[in-house]
Every structure is written in structure tokens, then in C-alpha cells.
Design a protein around this motif. Structure first.
Motif, short mmCIF file in Angstrom:
data_model
loop_
_atom_site.label_atom_id
_atom_site.label_comp_id
_atom_site.label_asym_id
_atom_site.label_seq_id
_atom_site.Cartn_x
_atom_site.Cartn_y
_atom_site.Cartn_z
N ASN A 1 -120.18 16.55 -61.28
CA ASN A 1 -118.82 16.72 -60.77
C ASN A 1 -118.81 16.95 -59.26
O ASN A 1 -117.98 16.38 -58.55
CB ASN A 1 -118.12 17.89 -61.46
CG ASN A 1 -117.84 17.63 -62.93
OD1 ASN A 1 -118.11 18.48 -63.75
ND2 ASN A 1 -117.33 16.48 -63.27
N LEU A 2 -119.72 17.77 -58.79
CA LEU A 2 -119.79 18.07 -57.35
C LEU A 2 -120.10 16.81 -56.54
O LEU A 2 -119.45 16.54 -55.53
CB LEU A 2 -120.84 19.15 -57.10
CG LEU A 2 -121.02 19.60 -55.66
CD1 LEU A 2 -119.73 20.17 -55.09
CD2 LEU A 2 -122.15 20.64 -55.58
N GLU A 3 -121.05 16.05 -56.99
CA GLU A 3 -121.38 14.81 -56.29
C GLU A 3 -120.20 13.84 -56.30
O GLU A 3 -119.91 13.20 -55.29
CB GLU A 3 -122.61 14.15 -56.92
CG GLU A 3 -123.89 14.89 -56.63
CD GLU A 3 -125.11 14.26 -57.28
OE1 GLU A 3 -124.99 13.20 -57.93
OE2 GLU A 3 -126.21 14.84 -57.13
N GLU A 4 -119.50 13.75 -57.43
CA GLU A 4 -118.35 12.86 -57.54
C GLU A 4 -117.24 13.24 -56.56
O GLU A 4 -116.63 12.38 -55.93
CB GLU A 4 -117.82 12.86 -58.98
CG GLU A 4 -116.65 11.94 -59.21
CD GLU A 4 -117.00 10.46 -59.17
OE1 GLU A 4 -116.06 9.66 -59.04
OE2 GLU A 4 -118.18 10.09 -59.25
N VAL A 5 -116.98 14.53 -56.44
CA VAL A 5 -115.95 15.00 -55.50
C VAL A 5 -116.27 14.50 -54.10
O VAL A 5 -115.39 13.96 -53.40
CB VAL A 5 -115.86 16.54 -55.49
CG1 VAL A 5 -115.02 17.03 -54.30
CG2 VAL A 5 -115.27 17.07 -56.78
N PRO B 1 -125.95 24.91 -70.23
CA PRO B 1 -125.50 23.51 -70.32
C PRO B 1 -124.46 23.11 -69.29
O PRO B 1 -124.56 22.02 -68.69
CB PRO B 1 -124.91 23.41 -71.74
CG PRO B 1 -125.52 24.54 -72.50
CD PRO B 1 -125.81 25.62 -71.50
N SER B 2 -123.47 23.93 -69.05
CA SER B 2 -122.41 23.53 -68.12
C SER B 2 -122.89 23.53 -66.67
O SER B 2 -122.29 22.86 -65.82
CB SER B 2 -121.17 24.40 -68.29
OG SER B 2 -121.51 25.75 -68.22
N TYR B 3 -123.98 24.23 -66.38
CA TYR B 3 -124.53 24.21 -65.02
C TYR B 3 -124.90 22.79 -64.62
O TYR B 3 -124.61 22.33 -63.52
CB TYR B 3 -125.75 25.13 -64.92
CG TYR B 3 -126.36 25.12 -63.54
CD1 TYR B 3 -125.88 25.94 -62.53
CD2 TYR B 3 -127.40 24.25 -63.23
CE1 TYR B 3 -126.41 25.91 -61.25
CE2 TYR B 3 -127.95 24.21 -61.96
CZ TYR B 3 -127.46 25.04 -60.98
OH TYR B 3 -127.99 24.99 -59.71
N LYS B 4 -125.55 22.09 -65.54
CA LYS B 4 -125.99 20.73 -65.25
C LYS B 4 -124.81 19.78 -65.05
O LYS B 4 -124.86 18.87 -64.24
CB LYS B 4 -126.91 20.24 -66.36
CG LYS B 4 -128.24 20.99 -66.40
CD LYS B 4 -129.01 20.70 -67.67
CE LYS B 4 -130.33 21.44 -67.73
NZ LYS B 4 -130.23 22.87 -67.87
N GLU B 5 -123.72 20.00 -65.80
CA GLU B 5 -122.52 19.18 -65.66
C GLU B 5 -121.91 19.32 -64.27
O GLU B 5 -121.33 18.37 -63.74
CB GLU B 5 -121.46 19.58 -66.69
CG GLU B 5 -121.80 19.24 -68.11
CD GLU B 5 -120.71 19.73 -69.06
OE1 GLU B 5 -119.53 19.41 -68.81
OE2 GLU B 5 -121.06 20.44 -70.02
#
Length: 146
Positions: A70-74, A62-66
Motif C-alpha cells: 500500500n505504501l509503495e502504491e501511494v 500479517p497486516s504489516y506485510k500488506e
């Protein structure tokens, strides 16, 4: 790939992101930073490279998808900062002093950097969450995952 190797790769990617963030901060302060270490597209970063290659093996967690969000937002926030840093500063006008213009630009630069830092902290938190998921798994559970 073993669970131990997956954890090592994840931790290396996380460390590389922290170094990238440090390089961005140094660049912002005017320090000499090799701009090749500051890609503006998330897939070109070391973390992004890990995420979209070796990290794909963890895509069922599950946290992989999150992490992707986050990476794109950074990098969205970083591109805003990058564009600002490379824009031509406005000149003082009839009713505004150059000192005030410089102060406003400095405030805007700091606000944009704060946005990058906030997004980066969210990425690190989600990466740590993935790391914890992996550590809680038995070797057999991990082997079934891959």
C-alpha cells in the motif's frame, strides 16, 4: 519496546501520513506548502521511515506485510501526480480552445489526485488493521513477538 509504545509509534506514523496527504491536497490547490514535507519516495516519508525502522519489529504480523504494498502504491500514484503538476501544459491548437485544454488538464489533475487518495485510504485501512491486531494481543504475546 512495549506494546503501548509500539501502538503510539504506529499511530504517530498513521497521523503523519494523513498530514502528508493533506499537504498534497493543499499543494494541489495552490496553497503554500513546504515541499520538504512532500517527499516523492516512500522511504523518505515519516511513515516510510517508521515502517522501515521501528516498525520492523512488527514484521511478523500479517497486516504489516500488506502495508508495504500500500505504501509503495501511494507513492507511485503521487509521483504520477507530481510529474503531471510539473509538466508543461499543452497550448491550444487550431481546433482546440485554451479553455478546453485547461479543463482537460484540470480533469486529469483531479483524476490523478483521486488515485492518490484511493491508495492512501487503502494504506490507512491496512494500518488500522495492524493497529487492531496489536490491540488484541496480550502484553505477553507482544513480548514474544519482539
Amino acid at each position: 519496546m512495549s506494546k503501548k509504545e509500539a501502538l503510539a509509534q504506529l499511530r504517530t506514523a498513521k497521523s503523519s501520513h494523513i498530514q502528508w496527504r493533506s499537504d498534497v491536497q493543499g499543494y494541489l490547490l495552490g496553497l503554500h506548502v513546504d515541499t520538504r514535507k512532500l517527499p516523492i519516495i516512500h522511504t523518505d516519508s515519516h511513515f516510510g521511515n517508521w515502517y522501515y525502522t521501528q516498525g520492523q519489529k512488527l514484521s511478523n504480523l500479517p497486516s504489516y506485510k500488506e502495508i508495504n504494498l500500500n505504501l509503495e502504491e501511494v507513492f507511485i500514484k503521487y509521483r504520477e501526480l507530481y510529474k503531471f503538476l510539473h509538466s508543461t501544459p499543452k497550448k491550444a491548437g487550431l481546433f482546440t480552445s485554451q479553455a478546453k485544454m485547461d479543463s482537460q488538464r484540470q480533469e486529469q489533475k483531479q483524476k490523478l489526485m483521486d488515485n492518490v487518495l484511493h491508495s492512501s485510504q487503502a494504506l490507512i485501512a491496512t494500518t488500522t488493521k495492524l493497529e487492531n491486531e496489536l490491540m488484541k494481543m496480550s502484553d505477553d504475546e507482544f513480548d514474544k513477538l519482539i
